[in-house]
Design a protein around this motif. Structure first.
Motif, short mmCIF file in Angstrom:
data_model
loop_
_atom_site.label_atom_id
_atom_site.label_comp_id
_atom_site.label_asym_id
_atom_site.label_seq_id
_atom_site.Cartn_x
_atom_site.Cartn_y
_atom_site.Cartn_z
N LEU A 1 0.76 -1.13 -0.12
CA LEU A 1 0.26 0.28 -0.41
C LEU A 1 0.28 1.54 0.39
CD1 LEU A 1 -3.03 1.25 0.12
CD2 LEU A 1 -3.03 0.96 2.28
N ALA A 2 1.84 1.20 0.48
CA ALA A 2 3.00 2.29 0.73
C ALA A 2 3.43 2.90 -0.42
CB ALA A 2 4.09 2.14 1.64
N PHE A 3 3.58 1.57 -0.63
CA PHE A 3 4.70 2.29 -2.78
C PHE A 3 3.23 1.86 -3.88
CE2 PHE A 3 7.54 0.86 0.70
CZ PHE A 3 8.39 1.48 0.09
N PRO B 1 -2.37 7.55 -10.82
CA PRO B 1 -1.96 7.46 -9.11
C PRO B 1 -2.74 6.67 -8.57
CG PRO B 1 -2.50 9.41 -9.66
CD PRO B 1 -2.46 8.73 -11.19
N TYR B 2 -2.53 5.96 -7.54
CA TYR B 2 -3.12 5.47 -6.16
C TYR B 2 -4.49 6.67 -6.09
CZ TYR B 2 -4.75 2.72 -2.72
OH TYR B 2 -5.80 1.82 -2.39
N ARG C 1 7.12 2.54 -9.18
CA ARG C 1 6.00 2.83 -8.25
C ARG C 1 6.26 4.26 -7.78
NH1 ARG C 1 3.29 -1.86 -5.50
NH2 ARG C 1 2.97 -3.80 -7.35
N GLU C 2 6.19 4.37 -7.17
CA GLU C 2 6.30 6.15 -6.01
C GLU C 2 5.48 5.91 -4.66
OE1 GLU C 2 5.94 10.70 -7.43
OE2 GLU C 2 4.65 10.26 -6.29
N THR C 3 6.42 6.52 -3.90
CA THR C 3 5.75 6.33 -2.51
C THR C 3 5.36 7.97 -2.23
OG1 THR C 3 5.89 6.31 0.17
CG2 THR C 3 7.87 6.50 -1.55
N PRO C 4 3.91 8.05 -1.76
CA PRO C 4 3.51 9.89 -1.65
C PRO C 4 4.33 9.87 -0.34
CG PRO C 4 1.30 8.47 -1.49
CD PRO C 4 2.78 7.16 -2.05
N ASN C 5 4.50 9.15 0.42
CA ASN C 5 5.27 9.49 1.40
C ASN C 5 6.56 8.77 2.19
OD1 ASN C 5 2.02 10.97 2.80
ND2 ASN C 5 1.51 8.78 2.90
N ASP C 6 7.00 9.24 3.76
CA ASP C 6 8.26 8.62 3.86
C ASP C 6 7.27 7.00 4.06
OD1 ASP C 6 9.73 10.73 3.56
OD2 ASP C 6 9.99 11.15 5.77
N ALA C 7 8.53 6.21 3.84
CA ALA C 7 8.30 4.71 3.92
C ALA C 7 10.19 3.75 3.97
CB ALA C 7 7.55 4.44 2.16
N GLU C 8 9.99 3.34 3.79
CA GLU C 8 11.20 2.09 3.99
C GLU C 8 11.46 0.56 3.47
OE1 GLU C 8 12.69 -0.40 8.21
OE2 GLU C 8 12.54 1.59 7.95
N ILE C 9 12.55 -0.27 2.71
CA ILE C 9 12.58 -0.50 2.18
C ILE C 9 14.45 -1.49 2.71
CG2 ILE C 9 12.91 -2.31 -0.56
CD1 ILE C 9 12.01 0.01 -1.42
N LEU C 10 13.84 -2.84 2.94
CA LEU C 10 15.09 -3.46 3.68
C LEU C 10 15.35 -2.50 4.84
CD1 LEU C 10 16.40 -5.55 0.88
CD2 LEU C 10 15.01 -6.00 2.41
#
Length: 514
Positions: A98-100, A122-123, A388-397
């Motif tokens: 959902l974040a991405f 866009p989502y 893809r794009e994240t509209p908010n701050d997120a994290e990957i690994l």
């Protein structure tokens, strides 16, 4: 040497912007969160664009080997994170799907797809409802099965085209592109309209060229999107004019088809080509039906939105389909033992003296399944998927991904990762009959993601797979194949919306004797 005033007008702004980029350092997160590693600061203005080369999926894999499976790049003004491992892909497309789930803005989608398609949207509420319409109404199991006759007839026509040309060497890519285009055209517009659009003659050739340009343009990132101050380059190179011509030609065709279909739907009009069975309606009729009957959708599709969804079907179902078939045949040519094994399986299932392959045969062809999976592992048609794009701050690994960052999944690198695949660079279909037998490409196994996964996974998988299998099984059943001139095939790639064989597929087809 004198410098013209025009050159100064163009050069001075570029130098100023270059100096700004040269002395500007990326600001690290204030709370100490760690950004992904990056291959240096990049060049002024263009950042790391020069590192992508002519085959970005390969260049990005080489960079990932040096900097890690989650890597931060600056592509002009665009901040991008590239993911090159199954674990990273699973986090983006499953654990944090959902974040991405959004898409970055796309100049090409805005200009060619009315800014209202599904693949690049866009989502949000429009995307959710439009995708629901595609999944529930256009690409459900019943609708996909209803086009079985189309796939079988076009596979038979493909066999006949090859038979007509089998006395000499041929580029097998050409009939494969025609096959994929015609299958999608008949599904989208219906038999009569598709035949009219693709009739022989100048008009048919012109229209085929327009659709080819459309697909090629969608695979192009215009300069204005990456480095806005250099957007004038697109005009100088003729890209803007090509976009405008292509859009106007496609818009005219789609407008005519939709207007004609609406006239047929008026009371008292005979709906030619519709046998009255809902399962056999083409995509245009289905979308018009949705507007009239599907009140729960919450979105009423206007004409531009119908056009955009139809063009999505072409973009997703033509080049990628023919490309998958091309790579499968190329790998089989280079691996004659696998070729003979698959031909024996197909011919045994079809039987001697039979009329040809039907979709009833496909479920019996386990080795064909394995060959297709191995082909998609080594040669995913769209190796970098749709960003893809994240509209908010997120994290990957464990790495911090700032809001509005573009996220690129390198499906090609994941399919070639020795941490996931033994003999990762080799064509070994048998792996999918043995230790990897349960692995599939429908979005549950993140070492094999040619169609993506999660909310933004391709909804047309079940339409694409039988289309590819019917062509492969038919060609291998009726012909023996060899490279033209006895030379080995050139397996070099050329980039686009789908990564194709650079030199085509020059082959000789020998009809199978009864």
């Amino acid at each position: 040497m004198a410098v013209s005033p025009l050159a100064l007008v163009l050069l001075v702004p570029a130098l100023v912007v270059s100096l700004v980029y040269l002395f500007r350092r990326p600001a690290p997160p204030q709370d100490g969160r760690q950004l992904p590693p990056s291959p240096g600061r990049g060049l002024p203005l263009i950042g790391h664009l020069h590192l992508l080369g002519s085959l970005p999926h390969r260049s990005l894999r080489a960079l990932a080997e040096a900097h890690g499976p989650v890597m931060l790049l600056r592509l002009g003004r665009v901040r991008a994170v590239v993911v090159s491992s199954a674990a990273g892909a699973e986090e983006v497309m499953k654990a944090r799907d959902l974040a991405f789930a959004s898409r970055p803005p796309s100049v090409m989608a805005e200009r060619l797809l009315y800014g209202r398609d599904v693949a690049f949207a866009p989502y949000g509420e429009y995307w959710r409802q439009a995708r629901r319409i595609c999944v529930v109404h256009l690409l459900n199991t019943r609708r996909t099965l209803s086009f079985r006759r189309v796939r079988e007839e076009e596979a038979a026509a493909l066999v006949q085209r090859v038979r007509d040309a089998s006395a000499a060497a041929m580029d097998a890519c050409e009939p494969l592109v025609a096959y994929a285009n015609t299958v999608v055209s008949r599904a989208a517009f219906g038999d009569d309209t598709a035949r009219g659009l693709y009739r022989d003659g100048d008009r048919g050739r012109e229209l085929r060229k327009v659709f080819d340009d459309f697909v090629q343009l969608l695979g192009t990132a215009p300069m204005e999107e990456l480095v806005p101050c250099l957007g004038w380059v697109d005009t100088v190179r003729g890209v803007d004019a090509r976009i405008r011509r292509t859009f106007e030609a496609l818009d005219g065709v789609l407008e005519k088809v939709i207007d004609d279909r609406r006239r047929r739907r008026q009371p008292g009009s005979r709906r030619k080509g519709d046998d009255g069975v809902d399962g056999h309606k083409d995509f245009v009729d289905v979308l018009l039906d949705v507007n009239e009957t599907d009140g729960e959708a919450g979105v009423r599709l206007d004409t531009n939105e119908i056009k955009a969804i139809i063009l999505d079907m072409f973009a997703a179902g033509t080049d990628t389909t023919s490309t998958a078939i091309e790579w499968a045949i190329a790998e089989l040519i280079n691996h004659p033992t696998s070729m003979r094994k698959l031909q024996d399986e197909i011919r045994a299932a079809v039987g001697a003296g039979a009329g040809g392959v039907t979709e009833d045969h496909l479920d019996k062809l386990r080795y064909l399944d394995a060959v297709l999976k191995e082909t998609l592992r080594l040669h995913p048609p769209a190796p970098l998927l749709v960003p893809r794009e994240t509209p908010n701050d997120a994290e990957i690994l464990g790495y911090h991904v700032p809001a509005r960052t573009r996220v690129i999944i390198n499906a090609w690198a994941i399919g070639h990762d020795p941490a996931t695949w033994e003999r990762a660079e080799e064509f070994v279909p048998e792996r999918f009959l043995l230790d990897k037998a349960a692995v599939d490409f429908r979005g549950q196994d993140f070492g094999l993601v040619p169609f993506g996964a999660g909310r933004r996974g391709c909804p047309g998988v079940e339409f694409a797979v039988p289309t590819v299998k019917m062509a492969l099984a038919s060609l291998l059943c009726h012909f023996d194949w060899a490279p033209a001139g006895g030379r080995s095939l050139d397996m070099r790639e050329t980039n686009g919306i789908a990564v194709r064989l650079k030199s085509g597929l020059p082959l000789v087809a020998t009809p199978r004797l009864p």
